[in-house]
Design a protein around this motif. Structure first.
Motif, mmCIF file in Angstrom:
data_model
loop_
_atom_site.group_PDB
_atom_site.id
_atom_site.type_symbol
_atom_site.label_atom_id
_atom_site.label_comp_id
_atom_site.label_asym_id
_atom_site.label_seq_id
_atom_site.Cartn_x
_atom_site.Cartn_y
_atom_site.Cartn_z
ATOM 1 N N LEU A 120 -4.250 10.470 2.667
ATOM 2 C CA LEU A 120 -5.619 10.673 2.212
ATOM 3 C C LEU A 120 -6.559 9.973 3.192
ATOM 4 N N PRO A 121 -7.272 10.689 4.021
ATOM 5 C CA PRO A 121 -8.062 10.042 5.081
ATOM 6 C C PRO A 121 -9.283 9.299 4.563
ATOM 7 N N ARG A 122 -9.715 9.614 3.325
ATOM 8 C CA ARG A 122 -10.936 9.004 2.793
ATOM 9 C C ARG A 122 -10.667 7.983 1.692
ATOM 10 N N LEU A 123 -9.416 7.627 1.465
ATOM 11 C CA LEU A 123 -9.079 6.759 0.335
ATOM 12 C C LEU A 123 -9.760 5.393 0.478
ATOM 13 N N GLN A 124 -10.579 5.043 -0.518
ATOM 14 C CA GLN A 124 -11.302 3.778 -0.513
ATOM 15 C C GLN A 124 -10.888 2.854 -1.652
ATOM 16 N N ASN A 125 -10.623 3.411 -2.825
ATOM 17 C CA ASN A 125 -10.322 2.609 -4.010
ATOM 18 C C ASN A 125 -8.973 3.012 -4.581
ATOM 19 N N LEU A 126 -8.045 2.064 -4.619
ATOM 20 C CA LEU A 126 -6.715 2.325 -5.153
ATOM 21 C C LEU A 126 -6.371 1.227 -6.147
ATOM 22 N N ASP A 127 -6.337 1.579 -7.423
ATOM 23 C CA ASP A 127 -6.015 0.623 -8.477
ATOM 24 C C ASP A 127 -4.837 1.174 -9.276
ATOM 25 N N LEU A 128 -3.665 0.575 -9.045
ATOM 26 C CA LEU A 128 -2.436 0.978 -9.742
ATOM 27 C C LEU A 128 -1.898 -0.159 -10.585
ATOM 28 N N SER A 129 -2.732 -1.104 -10.942
ATOM 29 C CA SER A 129 -2.280 -2.285 -11.671
ATOM 30 C C SER A 129 -1.807 -1.931 -13.079
ATOM 31 N N ASN A 130 -1.033 -2.837 -13.674
ATOM 32 C CA ASN A 130 -0.523 -2.676 -15.041
ATOM 33 C C ASN A 130 0.308 -1.413 -15.198
ATOM 34 N N ASN A 131 1.284 -1.266 -14.302
ATOM 35 C CA ASN A 131 2.262 -0.201 -14.413
ATOM 36 C C ASN A 131 3.647 -0.808 -14.223
ATOM 37 N N SER A 132 4.622 0.021 -13.909
ATOM 38 C CA SER A 132 5.983 -0.466 -13.661
ATOM 39 C C SER A 132 6.463 -0.015 -12.291
ATOM 40 N N LEU A 133 5.547 0.098 -11.339
ATOM 41 C CA LEU A 133 5.912 0.494 -9.987
ATOM 42 C C LEU A 133 6.777 -0.585 -9.353
ATOM 43 N N SER A 134 7.700 -0.190 -8.499
ATOM 44 C CA SER A 134 8.695 -1.143 -8.000
ATOM 45 C C SER A 134 8.968 -0.920 -6.518
ATOM 46 N N GLU A 135 9.985 -1.633 -6.024
ATOM 47 C CA GLU A 135 10.423 -1.620 -4.627
ATOM 48 C C GLU A 135 9.384 -2.298 -3.732
ATOM 49 N N PHE B 237 6.717 -4.735 -7.983
ATOM 50 C CA PHE B 237 6.951 -4.691 -6.544
ATOM 51 C C PHE B 237 7.738 -5.932 -6.121
ATOM 52 N N SER B 238 8.570 -5.766 -5.094
ATOM 53 C CA SER B 238 9.437 -6.870 -4.670
ATOM 54 C C SER B 238 9.604 -6.822 -3.152
ATOM 55 N N GLY B 239 10.383 -7.783 -2.653
ATOM 56 C CA GLY B 239 10.676 -7.818 -1.230
ATOM 57 C C GLY B 239 9.555 -8.433 -0.415
ATOM 58 N N ASN B 240 9.788 -8.483 0.890
ATOM 59 C CA ASN B 240 8.788 -9.021 1.807
ATOM 60 C C ASN B 240 7.665 -8.012 2.037
ATOM 61 N N ILE B 241 6.472 -8.534 2.287
ATOM 62 C CA ILE B 241 5.357 -7.665 2.667
ATOM 63 C C ILE B 241 5.460 -7.408 4.166
ATOM 64 N N PRO B 242 5.543 -6.156 4.571
ATOM 65 C CA PRO B 242 5.726 -5.871 6.004
ATOM 66 C C PRO B 242 4.570 -6.413 6.849
ATOM 67 N N ALA B 243 4.892 -6.885 8.026
ATOM 68 C CA ALA B 243 3.863 -7.350 8.959
ATOM 69 C C ALA B 243 3.111 -6.156 9.536
ATOM 70 N N GLY B 244 1.884 -6.385 9.926
ATOM 71 C CA GLY B 244 1.097 -5.363 10.599
ATOM 72 C C GLY B 244 0.254 -4.507 9.693
ATOM 73 N N ILE B 245 0.313 -4.718 8.367
ATOM 74 C CA ILE B 245 -0.493 -3.900 7.458
ATOM 75 C C ILE B 245 -1.953 -4.319 7.507
ATOM 76 N N PHE B 246 -2.201 -5.620 7.329
ATOM 77 C CA PHE B 246 -3.564 -6.082 7.088
ATOM 78 C C PHE B 246 -4.482 -6.018 8.307
ATOM 79 N N PRO B 247 -3.999 -6.189 9.533
ATOM 80 C CA PRO B 247 -4.926 -6.060 10.661
ATOM 81 C C PRO B 247 -5.586 -4.693 10.754
#
Length: 717
Positions: free
Chosen positions: A146-161, A183-193
């Motif tokens: 989604l090239p225009r995605l600005q707001n993503l709120d998926l809180s209070n669910n049972s999403l995993s991995e 959600f679990s595991g390490n947060i991959p490097a390189g996302i936030f920059p």
């Protein structure tokens, strides 16, 4: 599970083909795609009753927004809002065919299953609100198609991995809220920059492991709270977090972080609650110091300095004992000189009464000293008994004498002048009657009468008054003097002549509301924030006001805000008076207040403040200020709420109403005060102020920013 999913998709497609053949293609393609959502909901026929297959267009269906698109014959669906209905079902993949869909809001239901990859074929989506459901499975990597995605709120669910590294492709993302999932595991490097536009990040209450990514400090657009609490992060806190904007608050509670808290950049603005329940963390602002640390918190010395001058085997060194003895002797001599000086000063004062003792309402006039008696030295046994609150002599027997003490050294007047001046009643409510009194010099003051009688806890009363008197700030009403007698307690403060914010916004009784420009409203908000930040951070006791509302925000002739009423509940408790017998506002010009108004619930209170027994905190004030700011922006008062009426100006919950408006992306003109719509240039400033107010009114007090941060954010507008 995949087989079942394919079967459901085939059934849905067949269903819509049959519908098309039966109805002669009367319903638009967008309408057919929406019917797939209705059929995916258990009992959808009864839940979405006006979603009728016989209609030519879905644009009149509840929760559906449409827009005319150039090049298209029919209006196209741009928004779906089916929220808070407790609907149970799955999210159909056919919604991905809505190529002009911009906003999908299904929060507060019971949708289950995974998020279909085909949903992200709706390439115009910029806001996806699916929080508060029972969705499971991983976060699809294709979400950033989604090239225009600005707001993503998926809180209070049972999403995993684990989080997919493809999140780095969501370069337009402004809000990423994944709290309270699995959600679990390490947060991959390189996302936030890559997320240069990200303003809000909440990954709390998951099962993330490993260390906090170093590159999270590159989120230069972040505001509000960086929430990583209630996870399983380990290792040191990256120093790079100090590179985040100074206005960002951290919430790193309940992890397994270790080592010393860095002291650079934005770390200096964090309180201890940001780091609680990390047993291996140490350093300022926590009480736990680090071993062999050269980075001691301000005001705390290392253990080696604590033991300086002490012999571990022999106690104090002889030289240090001699030095202490000499210092004690000098101190005693100095105190003696001060006592002799005060004695001769009082003897030669020419009739100046340091206590202002005079019969209440009598004719005797005695000048009040510019510098009240240091230590309140009484002149006879009767005055000693008066100070202790014991009946005796002239003051205790008939309750006619008392002490008038000036807190401000430049505030000189005669007691009789105060007691005999014409007084104009300004208001009466739960905190004392307030009068306007004009002194002989022509200076008006506000005199609050706390009430008659009460317990005689004089020393405690004076200690509290002195703490209040030391608060000196241009946005806080100044206490100038006080009068104490067994049957009378008065507080003398500055008179603020232009009424209060409630009157300025909504008018006095029987009058039309006045118009405040955006510049004036922003000025009032900034002044109030500065005053509260001073009370919280710089006042002698780090005061909590506890009752911030427009009637306690007074305005001078230049519309500078002055906060009143802080510390008064404590004084009322000390004097032991019945709150129902008195009222008013320190320094307030409130002639429009009625003396007998029915009690209303305080809609400016935070949710936790409404629980009996909870002690006031500074975060109470933050929430109340946020409601006041919303009132400045919308022109709507939460105090006007009424459960039995439904006029456009009466809103059951102002905070909830504004939040819903932002979630549904309603036009700003639907929420802002119509008076401000004339000032087109102020749109961006108003929007920024809305975001500050929403941060202040978060339900979780730990997520709310500090008043210092709020004030800094407002000053930037």
């Amino acid at each position: 599970m995949p087989v079942l999913r394919i079967l459901l998709v085939v059934i849905s497609v067949v269903f819509h083909v049959v519908l098309q053949l039966k109805r002669g293609n009367s319903l638009t393609a967008d309408g057919l795609s929406l019917l797939s959502l209705k059929s995916a909901i258990d009992g959808g026929g009864s839940a979405l009753t006006d979603w009728n297959e016989d209609d030519a267009t879905p644009c009149h269906w509840s929760g559906i927004s449409c827009m005319n698109i150039s090049g298209s014959n029919d209006p196209r669906v741009v928004g779906i809002t089916v929220s808070g209905k407790n609907l149970r079902g799955y999210i159909p993949s056919e919604l991905g065919t809505l190529i002009y869909l911009r906003r999908l809001n299904l929060h507060g239901n019971n949708f289950y299953g995974s998020i279909p990859d085909q949903l992200f074929n709706a390439s115009s989506l910029h806001s996806l609100f699916l929080y508060g459901n029972n969705l499971s499975g991983p976060l699809p990597p294709s979400i950033c198609n989604l090239p225009r995605l600005q707001n993503l709120d998926l809180s209070n669910n049972s999403l995993s991995e684990a989080l997919p590294k493809e999140l780095r492709s969501c370069r337009q993302l402004q809000r990423l809220i994944l709290a309270r999932n699995k959600f679990s595991g390490n947060i991959p490097a390189g996302i936030f920059p890559e997320l240069a536009n990200l303003e809000q990040l909440d990954l709390s209450s998951n099962s993330f492991t490993g260390s906090i990514p170093e590159d999270i400090g590159e989120l230069k657009s972040l505001t509000g709270t960086l929430n990583l609490s209630f996870n399983q992060f380990t290792g040191d806190i990256p120093k790079s977090l100090g590179d985040l904007p100074l206005t960002v608050s951290f919430d790193l509670r309940n992890n397994n972080l270790s080592g010393e808290i860095p002291q650079t950049g934005s770390f200096a603005n964090q309180g201890p609650t940001a780091f609680l329940n990390n047993p291996m963390l140490c350093g300022f602002p926590l009480q736990k110091t680090c071993r062999n640390s050269s980075n001691n918190p301000p005001g705390v010395q290392s253990s080696s300095r604590d033991n300086e001058g002490v012999d571990s085997h022999k106690g104090l060194k002889p030289g240090l004992i001699i030095l202490i003895a000499v210092a004690d002797a000098i101190g005693v001599a100095f105190v003696g000189l001060v006592i002799v000086y005060l004695y001769w000063r009082r003897k030669d004062s020419g009739g100046c009464s340091c206590t202002g003792k005079v019969k209440f309402g009598g004719n005797e006039k005695r000048k009040l000293c510019a510098f009240p008696c240091v230590g309140a030295f009484p002149s006879n046994d009767s005055e000693i008994q008066s100070e202790k609150g014991v009946d005796g002599g002239g003051s205790g027997a008939n309750g006619s004498e008392g002490d008038l003490v000036a807190i401000d050294k430049g505030f000189n007047f005669e007691l009789d002048e105060l007691l005999r001046a014409s007084a104009y009643v300004l208001g009466k409510s739960g905190l004392g009657i307030v009068y306007k009194v004009v002194l002989g010099s022509g200076v008006p003051v506000a005199v609050r009468r706390l009430g008659e009688g009460g317990e005689q806890r004089y020393k405690e009363f004076v200690a509290e008054i002195q703490a209040i008197g030391r608060v000196k700030h241009p946005n806080i009403v100044r206490l100038r003097a006080y009068y104490w007698a067994p049957d009378e307690k008065l507080l003398i403060s500055d008179f603020i002549s232009n009424g209060n914010l409630a009157s300025a916004l909504h008018g006095r009784t029987g009058q039309a509301s006045s118009s405040l420009s955006w510049g004036t409203r922003l000025k009032i908000a900034k002044g109030t924030a500065r005053g509260l930040a001073y009370l919280h951070e710089c006042s002698p006791r780090k005061f909590v006001h506890g009752d911030i509302k427009p009637s306690n925000i007074l305005l001078d002739n230049d519309f500078q805000a002055c906060i009143s009423d802080f510390g008064l509940n404590r004084l009322i408790n000390i004097t032991g008076n019945n709150p129902s017998s008195s009222g008013g506002f320190i320094g307030g010009a409130l002639p429009y207040l009625k003396s007998a108004q029915p009690e209303r619930p305080n809609n400016y209170q935070s949710p936790e403040a409404r629980i009996p027994g909870n002690r006031p905190t500074q975060k109470w004030d933050v929430y109340s200020f946020g409601v006041v700011l919303l009132e400045l922006l919308t022109g709507k008062s939460p105090e006007l709420s009424s459960p039995t009426t439904s006029t456009s100006t009466e809103i059951p919950d102002l905070v909830r109403w504004v939040r819903k408006g932002f979630e549904e992306e309603n036009p700003l003109s639907d929420m802002v005060d119509p008076m401000l719509l004339k000032e087109v240039h102020a749109k961006k400033e108003v929007l920024a102020a809305f975001h500050v107010a929403l941060a202040c009114t978060e339900a979780d007090p730990e997520v709310r920013p500090r008043m210092k941060t709020i004030s800094e954010n407002l000053e930037k507008i």
